[in-house]
Design a protein around this motif. Structure first.
Motif, PDB file in Angstrom:
ATOM      1  N   ASN A 191      -0.378  -2.369 -11.719  1.00  0.00           N
ATOM      2  CA  ASN A 191       0.282  -1.414 -10.825  1.00  0.00           C
ATOM      3  C   ASN A 191       0.388  -2.020  -9.428  1.00  0.00           C
ATOM      4  OD1 ASN A 191      -2.192  -1.107  -9.570  1.00  0.00           O
ATOM      5  ND2 ASN A 191      -2.678   0.825 -10.554  1.00  0.00           N
ATOM      6  N   ALA A 192       0.998  -1.270  -8.523  1.00  0.00           N
ATOM      7  CA  ALA A 192       1.245  -1.804  -7.175  1.00  0.00           C
ATOM      8  C   ALA A 192      -0.068  -2.180  -6.472  1.00  0.00           C
ATOM      9  CB  ALA A 192       2.029  -0.794  -6.343  1.00  0.00           C
ATOM     10  N   GLN A 193      -1.106  -1.394  -6.678  1.00  0.00           N
ATOM     11  CA  GLN A 193      -2.392  -1.720  -6.035  1.00  0.00           C
ATOM     12  C   GLN A 193      -2.947  -3.045  -6.572  1.00  0.00           C
ATOM     13  OE1 GLN A 193      -6.365   0.142  -6.893  1.00  0.00           O
ATOM     14  NE2 GLN A 193      -5.984   1.155  -4.936  1.00  0.00           N
ATOM     15  N   ILE A 195      -1.262  -5.530  -7.854  1.00  0.00           N
ATOM     16  CA  ILE A 195      -0.425  -6.612  -7.331  1.00  0.00           C
ATOM     17  C   ILE A 195      -0.770  -6.862  -5.870  1.00  0.00           C
ATOM     18  CG2 ILE A 195       1.952  -7.329  -6.791  1.00  0.00           C
ATOM     19  CD1 ILE A 195       2.868  -5.623  -9.208  1.00  0.00           C
ATOM     20  N   PHE A 197      -3.663  -6.410  -4.291  1.00  0.00           N
ATOM     21  CA  PHE A 197      -4.909  -7.184  -4.185  1.00  0.00           C
ATOM     22  C   PHE A 197      -4.655  -8.655  -4.554  1.00  0.00           C
ATOM     23  CE2 PHE A 197      -7.517  -3.144  -4.524  1.00  0.00           C
ATOM     24  CZ  PHE A 197      -8.191  -3.332  -3.331  1.00  0.00           C
ATOM     25  N   ASP A 199      -1.893 -10.314  -4.215  1.00  0.00           N
ATOM     26  CA  ASP A 199      -1.123 -11.017  -3.190  1.00  0.00           C
ATOM     27  C   ASP A 199      -1.969 -11.296  -1.950  1.00  0.00           C
ATOM     28  OD1 ASP A 199       1.390 -12.292  -2.643  1.00  0.00           O
ATOM     29  OD2 ASP A 199       1.634 -10.853  -1.014  1.00  0.00           O
ATOM     30  N   VAL A 200      -2.868 -10.387  -1.599  1.00  0.00           N
ATOM     31  CA  VAL A 200      -3.765 -10.667  -0.466  1.00  0.00           C
ATOM     32  C   VAL A 200      -4.571 -11.930  -0.768  1.00  0.00           C
ATOM     33  CG1 VAL A 200      -5.619  -9.839   0.999  1.00  0.00           C
ATOM     34  CG2 VAL A 200      -3.977  -8.221   0.103  1.00  0.00           C
ATOM     35  N   ILE A 236     -15.176  -7.367  -5.210  1.00  0.00           N
ATOM     36  CA  ILE A 236     -15.273  -5.937  -4.898  1.00  0.00           C
ATOM     37  C   ILE A 236     -14.522  -5.134  -5.969  1.00  0.00           C
ATOM     38  CG2 ILE A 236     -14.746  -4.117  -3.227  1.00  0.00           C
ATOM     39  CD1 ILE A 236     -14.979  -6.190  -1.011  1.00  0.00           C
TER      40      ILE A 236
ATOM     41  N   PHE B 197     -15.607  -4.513   1.904  1.00  0.00           N
ATOM     42  CA  PHE B 197     -14.226  -4.707   2.363  1.00  0.00           C
ATOM     43  C   PHE B 197     -14.208  -5.149   3.831  1.00  0.00           C
ATOM     44  CE2 PHE B 197     -12.575  -1.948  -1.222  1.00  0.00           C
ATOM     45  CZ  PHE B 197     -11.732  -2.909  -1.755  1.00  0.00           C
ATOM     46  N   MET B 232      -3.940  -6.757   5.562  1.00  0.00           N
ATOM     47  CA  MET B 232      -3.409  -6.504   4.212  1.00  0.00           C
ATOM     48  C   MET B 232      -4.474  -5.811   3.350  1.00  0.00           C
ATOM     49  SD  MET B 232      -1.238 -10.046   3.445  1.00  0.00           S
ATOM     50  CE  MET B 232      -0.542  -9.567   1.851  1.00  0.00           C
ATOM     51  N   ILE B 233      -5.696  -6.322   3.415  1.00  0.00           N
ATOM     52  CA  ILE B 233      -6.788  -5.693   2.663  1.00  0.00           C
ATOM     53  C   ILE B 233      -6.947  -4.251   3.126  1.00  0.00           C
ATOM     54  CG2 ILE B 233      -9.283  -5.686   2.210  1.00  0.00           C
ATOM     55  CD1 ILE B 233      -9.221  -8.735   2.878  1.00  0.00           C
ATOM     56  N   ILE B 236      -4.353  -1.779   1.799  1.00  0.00           N
ATOM     57  CA  ILE B 236      -4.522  -1.338   0.398  1.00  0.00           C
ATOM     58  C   ILE B 236      -5.538  -0.204   0.338  1.00  0.00           C
ATOM     59  CG2 ILE B 236      -5.204  -2.015  -1.926  1.00  0.00           C
ATOM     60  CD1 ILE B 236      -4.275  -4.844  -1.299  1.00  0.00           C
ATOM     61  N   LEU B 239      -4.140   3.278   1.512  1.00  0.00           N
ATOM     62  CA  LEU B 239      -3.202   3.964   0.626  1.00  0.00           C
ATOM     63  C   LEU B 239      -3.899   4.311  -0.678  1.00  0.00           C
ATOM     64  CD1 LEU B 239      -0.117   1.590   1.078  1.00  0.00           C
ATOM     65  CD2 LEU B 239      -0.525   3.773   2.215  1.00  0.00           C
ATOM     66  N   SER B 240      -3.431   5.343  -1.343  1.00  0.00           N
ATOM     67  CA  SER B 240      -3.988   5.654  -2.655  1.00  0.00           C
ATOM     68  C   SER B 240      -3.250   4.843  -3.707  1.00  0.00           C
ATOM     69  CB  SER B 240      -3.838   7.140  -2.964  1.00  0.00           C
ATOM     70  OG  SER B 240      -2.490   7.432  -3.249  1.00  0.00           O
ATOM     71  N   GLU B 241      -3.919   4.669  -4.839  1.00  0.00           N
ATOM     72  CA  GLU B 241      -3.299   3.980  -5.967  1.00  0.00           C
ATOM     73  C   GLU B 241      -2.015   4.706  -6.384  1.00  0.00           C
ATOM     74  OE1 GLU B 241      -6.270   3.197  -8.951  1.00  0.00           O
ATOM     75  OE2 GLU B 241      -4.735   2.802 -10.463  1.00  0.00           O
ATOM     76  N   MET B 244       0.800   4.178  -3.861  1.00  0.00           N
ATOM     77  CA  MET B 244       1.385   2.843  -3.987  1.00  0.00           C
ATOM     78  C   MET B 244       2.289   2.794  -5.217  1.00  0.00           C
ATOM     79  SD  MET B 244      -1.673   0.228  -2.869  1.00  0.00           S
ATOM     80  CE  MET B 244      -0.644  -1.230  -2.586  1.00  0.00           C
ATOM     81  N   VAL B 268       5.877  -4.415  -3.004  1.00  0.00           N
ATOM     82  CA  VAL B 268       4.553  -4.179  -2.408  1.00  0.00           C
ATOM     83  C   VAL B 268       4.032  -5.431  -1.697  1.00  0.00           C
ATOM     84  CG1 VAL B 268       3.272  -4.702  -4.548  1.00  0.00           C
ATOM     85  CG2 VAL B 268       2.255  -3.205  -2.816  1.00  0.00           C
ATOM     86  N   GLU B 269       4.401  -6.602  -2.199  1.00  0.00           N
ATOM     87  CA  GLU B 269       3.994  -7.840  -1.525  1.00  0.00           C
ATOM     88  C   GLU B 269       4.645  -7.947  -0.142  1.00  0.00           C
ATOM     89  OE1 GLU B 269       3.541 -11.325  -4.667  1.00  0.00           O
ATOM     90  OE2 GLU B 269       5.271 -10.096  -5.175  1.00  0.00           O
ATOM     91  N   LEU B 272       3.060  -5.342   2.344  1.00  0.00           N
ATOM     92  CA  LEU B 272       1.733  -5.691   2.855  1.00  0.00           C
ATOM     93  C   LEU B 272       1.804  -6.868   3.828  1.00  0.00           C
ATOM     94  CD1 LEU B 272      -0.424  -5.284  -0.377  1.00  0.00           C
ATOM     95  CD2 LEU B 272      -0.425  -3.784   1.623  1.00  0.00           C
ATOM     96  N   TRP B 328      -9.621   7.262  -1.195  1.00  0.00           N
ATOM     97  CA  TRP B 328     -10.727   6.592  -1.901  1.00  0.00           C
ATOM     98  C   TRP B 328     -11.547   5.720  -0.960  1.00  0.00           C
ATOM     99  CZ3 TRP B 328     -10.737   1.141  -2.710  1.00  0.00           C
ATOM    100  CH2 TRP B 328      -9.532   0.483  -2.441  1.00  0.00           C
TER     101      TRP B 328
END
Lengths: 389, 389
Positions: A191-193, A195, A197, A199-200, A236, B197, B232-233, B236, B239-241, B244, B268-269, B272, B328
């Motif tokens: 999912n987007a989340q 992807i 993580f 890409d970061v 994490i 994080f 970027m971290i 993420i 935002l919620s899953e 996103m 999404v890339e 971010l 979250w």
């Protein structure tokens, strides 16, 4: 205590198979020949019906069980395979019954051809000239290994996480070549989340000045700072929030009060930094980039209008799907998507949702309920292929 | 359309207050004097009872509502304050009723003394000589600002996320100086995952070769690669899953099929990376490090044997606590911990759990249910302080 332990496959030795012909990849890139490193445990029976293929995940390799022989036992002990809890004599994937095979994925850094291998066309290491590889490419090259080993049909293809995606793709691409498909802690697509993580992590590596646009080998450096950060992020997401709370909480690092400095104050900081540092020493950055890209691209339903049911229409294997309650990287709901698509195709599927705290990493761990359902399912396979009555 | 909009506080102008005396901080570090930048909106009434203090979060500042005047309206429009949805004429924090104050936290990079300010002892920018600051220090310095403004008691102290922690600390350190405490999308302390994080973000910045051990100002550089990854971290986790998935899903970036390259494939890339790039331009890396450390250290119950109830024994304010179902980073359960501790002390507390998809960032957004409960609660405060009958 005897070493290696009796319930392990003992000392094991990697093998290599070389394919001379040019292979075209899904990305339209190609390789003028390649090799795969692999290991096998147990004995292939006469009708070659007891073979199980294990597919590895992001940072895994072909060394899935047993130990490599080193100068000292202490050193050997550290070489334990990544799924040694699952594979061995008397274990769920019982090497007294099954012949187990695992290869290092194409693009890897543990013996199979990858970015750190020599490109025969240039005489230099591939670096960024190495083409993008996908789950489909891995399945294709694993099928070539199957041919090499003379295995027409696997008793099972099994994997966790990215390995589960390969198992799922096997059931689509070669429906006749596997009796059972074991998809553990996996998802039908990122999912987007997920992807995000990935890409970061990639950006951390690719913007490290030591990355040198992927050709860091020739300047004898490695993007260690970026790799370290990438692995910390990954870690994490492999652990659950509850597990981290349980394991570290807000415990301080070898002290009773704060230093008010940027050195680690909390245990969790030390742990993550240590994991990051350790990874730098054992893994190639370009391979890490490729593996995360393969994860991003995986989406078997993309070719069937986003219908996973349709993508799985031709599947012949029986399925075992398992997820872990505390896994938030690939949550149980992602496994249920696979289960529902299979069920709507009237595929025989056994689904287990294991209650545990350990997060995504659970698939690698010795968790009773998980071991028990795996054991039972594998015994069923053993009976089917005539190895147990 | 008129600009600035009629329901905004219009053009606003930052002010500065300078404190000459040396201040000792919780970390035992000190500053030989410091300044705070702040903004105010609305009018302080005669008995100075209608003042609301807003505390900002990680990357916020004192510019919480309205616009800064630029050469063109288009440019001015971009300067909108970070909580403009909440504060203005007729809005929940109604500037026709309340006098609203917000200061840039000590250690900040928007006008208050921070790592990029000149250290009077050296004549150079502080860089890493700037001491660690904590939530307690911010509350202490905000109290100094209160004295400067002649405000003995705030009608309310309010904040979201790290801002909510400051509001909570206000209720502990200065129980008589606030009538109401509004703690939104916050937590009584970070858990191991939150700290993890934060530390990854810090490691990304501190290992960037352009960081120069924090003294990058003198070499006219900035750890932009690290800051980009850190942001970027962060994004993420804001935002919620689900959000996103809804916002980006697996949509491709301006194309219909994969390029199989490391340029962004997915929306999404791009998103971010863009957020990361934008942040580098507007925020100082040393300040970012300090803010994340303040988050890590915050734990009012640490002094009372981990009993939050005990830590909150002396509290006099009434409380409004709100959380968001899809957050979250600081999940509703973290807010409920605060609520339970308050209730067990028989403190008057109003708790709202807002159902929405937008994750941690929800506290900044115009969400009907959220706006409505805030509006109602603020009207109650207005009546109490005699501004509404």
């Amino acid at each position: 205590m005897t070493f290696p332990p009796k319930d392990s496959v003992g000392y094991v030795y990697p093998q290599t198979v070389v394919f001379q012909d040019t292979i075209e990849l899904e990305s339209k890139g190609y390789l003028k020949g390649f090799q795969l490193a692999y290991e096998t445990y147990g004995t292939l029976n006469n009708d070659k019906s007891n073979a199980i293929l294990i597919c590895h995940a992001l940072s895994g390799d072909h060394h899935v069980a047993g130990y490599h022989q080193c100068e000292t036992e202490a050193e050997s002990l550290k070489t334990v395979g990544w799924w040694n809890t699952m594979i061995g004599p008397g274990k769920p994937i019982d090497t007294d019954i099954f012949f187990v095979v695992c290869s290092n994925n194409l693009g890897g850094c543990s013996g199979s051809t990858g970015p750190s291998s020599i490109n025969p066309e240039t005489g230099q290491q591939y670096g960024t000239d190495f083409p993008i590889v996908t789950v489909n490419d891995w399945v294709k090259t694993q099928a070539m290994l199957s041919d090499h080993l003379g295995i027409k049909q696997w008793a099972a293809v099994a994997g966790g996480s990215l390995g589960g995606m390969q198992a799922l793709q096997w059931s689509i691409d070669f429906p006749q070549r596997l009796r059972h498909c074991l998809v553990i802690a996996s998802a039908p697509k990122l999912n987007a989340q997920n992807i995000g993580f990935n890409d970061v992590a990639r950006q951390a590596i690719r913007t490290d000045p030591d990355f040198h646009n992927g050709n860091y080998y020739s300047v004898k450096t490695t993007p260690s700072r970026g790799m370290r950060v990438a692995r910390m992020i990954g870690h994490i997401t492999y652990l659950s929030e509850d597990m981290m709370a349980l394991k570290f909480g807000r415990s301080l690092r070898k002290k009773s009060k704060f230093d008010y400095e940027f050195t680690p104050e909390f245990e969790v900081e030390s742990y993550l930094r240590y994991q990051g540092d350790r990874f730098v020493d054992r893994f190639d950055a370009n391979t890490y980039l490729l593996m995360t890209k393969a994860l991003d691209y995986f989406d078997p339903a993309a070719k069937t209008n986003d219908s996973l049911k349709e993508a799985l229409t031709g599947v012949k294997a029986d399925f075992f799907v398992a997820s872990f309650s505390s896994d938030w990287r690939f949550a149980p709901e992602r496994s249920r998507e696979i289960v529902r698509a299979l069920q709507s195709n009237r595929v025989n599927v056994s689904y287990s949702e294991i209650k545990c705290d350990q997060g995504h990493d659970s698939f690698l761990l010795n968790i009773d309920d998980y071991m028990n359902v795996m054991f039972a399912y594998l015994r069923r396979i053993a009976k089917e292929v005539g190895e147990l009555s």
